[in-house]
Design a protein around this motif. Sequence first.
Motif, short mmCIF file in Angstrom:
data_model
loop_
_atom_site.label_atom_id
_atom_site.label_comp_id
_atom_site.label_asym_id
_atom_site.label_seq_id
_atom_site.Cartn_x
_atom_site.Cartn_y
_atom_site.Cartn_z
N GLU A 41 0.82 -1.21 0.00
CA GLU A 41 0.00 0.00 0.00
C GLU A 41 0.86 1.27 0.00
O GLU A 41 0.42 2.32 0.47
CB GLU A 41 -0.93 -0.01 1.22
CG GLU A 41 -1.91 -1.17 1.21
CD GLU A 41 -2.83 -1.17 2.41
OE1 GLU A 41 -2.73 -0.23 3.23
OE2 GLU A 41 -3.65 -2.09 2.53
N VAL A 42 2.06 1.17 -0.54
CA VAL A 42 2.97 2.32 -0.58
C VAL A 42 2.33 3.51 -1.30
O VAL A 42 1.54 3.34 -2.24
CB VAL A 42 4.30 1.92 -1.26
CG1 VAL A 42 4.07 1.47 -2.69
CG2 VAL A 42 5.31 3.08 -1.21
N LYS A 43 2.67 4.71 -0.85
CA LYS A 43 2.15 5.93 -1.45
C LYS A 43 3.30 6.76 -2.01
O LYS A 43 4.28 7.00 -1.32
CB LYS A 43 1.38 6.74 -0.40
CG LYS A 43 0.89 8.11 -0.88
CD LYS A 43 0.20 8.86 0.26
CE LYS A 43 -0.22 10.26 -0.16
NZ LYS A 43 -0.85 11.00 0.97
N LEU A 78 -0.77 5.33 -5.77
CA LEU A 78 -0.93 4.38 -4.67
C LEU A 78 -0.70 2.96 -5.15
O LEU A 78 -1.12 2.59 -6.26
CB LEU A 78 -2.33 4.49 -4.06
CG LEU A 78 -2.72 5.85 -3.46
CD1 LEU A 78 -4.18 5.83 -3.03
CD2 LEU A 78 -1.82 6.20 -2.29
N GLY A 79 -0.03 2.15 -4.34
CA GLY A 79 0.12 0.73 -4.64
C GLY A 79 1.48 0.39 -5.20
O GLY A 79 2.04 1.11 -6.03
N ALA A 80 2.03 -0.76 -4.74
CA ALA A 80 3.38 -1.16 -5.14
C ALA A 80 3.49 -1.45 -6.63
O ALA A 80 4.49 -1.12 -7.26
CB ALA A 80 3.79 -2.40 -4.33
N PHE A 114 12.16 8.90 1.82
CA PHE A 114 11.58 7.57 1.92
C PHE A 114 11.23 7.25 3.37
O PHE A 114 12.05 7.48 4.27
CB PHE A 114 12.56 6.49 1.43
CG PHE A 114 12.95 6.63 -0.02
CD1 PHE A 114 12.31 5.89 -1.00
CD2 PHE A 114 13.97 7.49 -0.40
CE1 PHE A 114 12.67 6.01 -2.34
CE2 PHE A 114 14.35 7.62 -1.73
CZ PHE A 114 13.69 6.88 -2.70
N THR A 115 10.04 6.73 3.59
CA THR A 115 9.66 6.22 4.91
C THR A 115 9.74 4.69 4.84
O THR A 115 9.08 4.07 4.00
CB THR A 115 8.23 6.65 5.30
OG1 THR A 115 8.17 8.08 5.32
CG2 THR A 115 7.86 6.11 6.67
N VAL A 116 10.55 4.10 5.72
CA VAL A 116 10.76 2.65 5.73
C VAL A 116 10.22 2.10 7.04
O VAL A 116 10.61 2.53 8.13
CB VAL A 116 12.25 2.30 5.59
CG1 VAL A 116 12.44 0.78 5.63
CG2 VAL A 116 12.82 2.88 4.31
N THR A 173 7.11 2.50 2.76
CA THR A 173 5.67 2.75 2.86
C THR A 173 5.27 4.09 2.26
O THR A 173 4.10 4.32 1.98
CB THR A 173 5.21 2.73 4.32
OG1 THR A 173 5.93 3.74 5.06
CG2 THR A 173 5.48 1.37 4.95
N ASP A 174 6.25 5.00 2.08
CA ASP A 174 5.92 6.32 1.57
C ASP A 174 7.14 6.90 0.85
O ASP A 174 8.27 6.79 1.35
CB ASP A 174 5.50 7.25 2.71
CG ASP A 174 4.89 8.55 2.23
OD1 ASP A 174 5.66 9.47 1.89
OD2 ASP A 174 3.65 8.67 2.17
#
Length: 298
Positions: free
Chosen positions: A210-212, A225-227, A270-272, A278-279
């Motif tokens: 569900e990565v943004k 939205l979405g990998a 990047f949020t990991v 994830t973002d």
Amino acid sequence: MSDTSPMAPTDPMDPVAEAFESQRDRLRAVAYRMLGSHADAEDVVQEAWLRLSRQDTATIHNLAGWLTTVVGRISLDALRSRQARPEASYDDGLSELVVTLDDGPAPEDDAVLADSVGLALLVVLESLGPSERLAFVLHDLFAVPFDEIGQILGKSTAAAKMLASRARRKVRAIERPSAVGREQREVVQAFLTAARGGDFEELLRVLDPEVKLSVDTPSGVVVTLGATKIAAGAQLSASAATQGRAVLVNGLPGVMSWREDGAPLSVLAFTVVDGRITDIAVVIDPAKLALMDLPEMA
């Protein structure tokens, strides 16, 4: 503006002004975590001073608590106003992103990073309702009792506890400690390597389903939205990123690149979480980049 102006409580002979100054940093921190904007936080603190200057201080038995309540109420009104004007939300905070070159982890940096409010937390807080945000910030970050929070919200103590609990679950589901460790760097590097090599399967492995992806362009913010979708277009974003330098963006691992003339080209953050991205926040709008305090090309 004179020193006796209500906007400048600096008279050391005035005990009320002195007491307010002793609380200023904490009040600013409360307002910033509520609103995500240094400028808005300063406005809230100044408004709190104006209200204090009109108050009979003899009726205030706990100045710190009174000021926290006032700052909380002003911030709550500001958040509710934002909901009525969605265009005036988190985008205003882009100029406040702190971008520094990332030369690897240093032990003394950990405390600084852990004490800061990372971009990830601010984004999560932005997704909370005003009442949830106030309850979480005041209780979990500043240890304000729930009965006082309930008074600010016009709700019972039990309702304030429930709001904070609900907000806490949302924050814990996304936010992790902001210090950038080896694992986070390795995940980001794996993403860039896979993007450069066109390794679709590896991209899916490092991206949360569900990565943004948010890209701030001159025409506005474009969200994907979405990998699967992000992996399919990752080669485009990585072409510039892999030519840049590793940076920290408000404590998050990131990459910055420059044009040949030294002007900033892009910033990626990047949020990991739990080994997956994830973002991804990307800024390529020259106007927004010009507002940010960015390192120069090495």
